[in-house]
Enzyme design. Structure first.
Site: not given
Ligand SMILES: [Zn+2]
Length: 171
Positions: A94-95, A140, A136-137, A54, A49
């Site tokens: 998480c990236l 963000h 989660h996304e 991000q 995701g």
């Molecule tokens: Zn993330």
């Protein structure tokens, strides 16, 4: 297509609250290219995701694909959770917080309403990993990170670990 730079914790830009997408913008080539670039960057990372926040675009949309073979790419524009049920605990990563994994409790089943990449409204009921990923996304887009669910002490440890890793990479 191009790989985008993914912001990393504790970059303050990750704390920006994203603004609604004007559906008229979806028709622009720039927006469609951005979505393609986000998928490419997510698959390359690799991740399941990626929220616009991000990649330093503070608009409410995100791309998700929880399959192993990249067979179910999903785009959520202006997503809204309209129903929730139950609880699940999943070890998230998480990236934007590389190398860190921690248990987070979230809703087990959610119903989400959004527009697709062409501005068509859809409703999706999700559970398991897909439900985790959507929640989660969406965090963000509100400037929230999964480390916010950790204790302040643990979050500080994560912050120090990432800064140290960054210094080591720069040395
Ligand atoms: Zn993330």
């Amino acid at each position: 297509m191009a790989l985008l730079t993914i912001l990393e914790f504790p970059d303050p830009r990750l704390r920006t609250k994203a603004a609604d997408v004007d559906p008229a913008d979806l028709a622009t080539p720039a927006f469609q290219t951005l979505i393609d670039d986000m998928f490419e960057s997510m698959y390359d990372a690799p991740g399941i995701g990626l929220a616009a926040s991000q990649v330093d675009v503070h608009k409410r949309f995100m791309v998700i694909d929880v399959t192993d073979d990249h067979s179910r790419p999903l785009v959520f524009v202006n997503p809204r959770i309209t129903a929730r049920d139950g609880e699940q605990v999943y070890q998230e990563g998480c990236l934007s917080v590389p190398g860190i994994y921690a248990d987070v409790t979230r809703s087990n089943t959610i119903t989400v309403e959004a527009l697709d990449r062409h501005g068509q409204p859809f409703t999706l009921e999700a559970d398991g990993l897909l439900a985790v990923c959507i929640q989660h996304e969406m965090d963000h887009l509100d400037g929230k990170l999964f480390v916010d669910y950790l204790s302040p002490l643990k979050r500080e440890m994560v912050r120090k670990k990432l800064l140290k890793a960054k210094r080591a990479a720069a040395a």
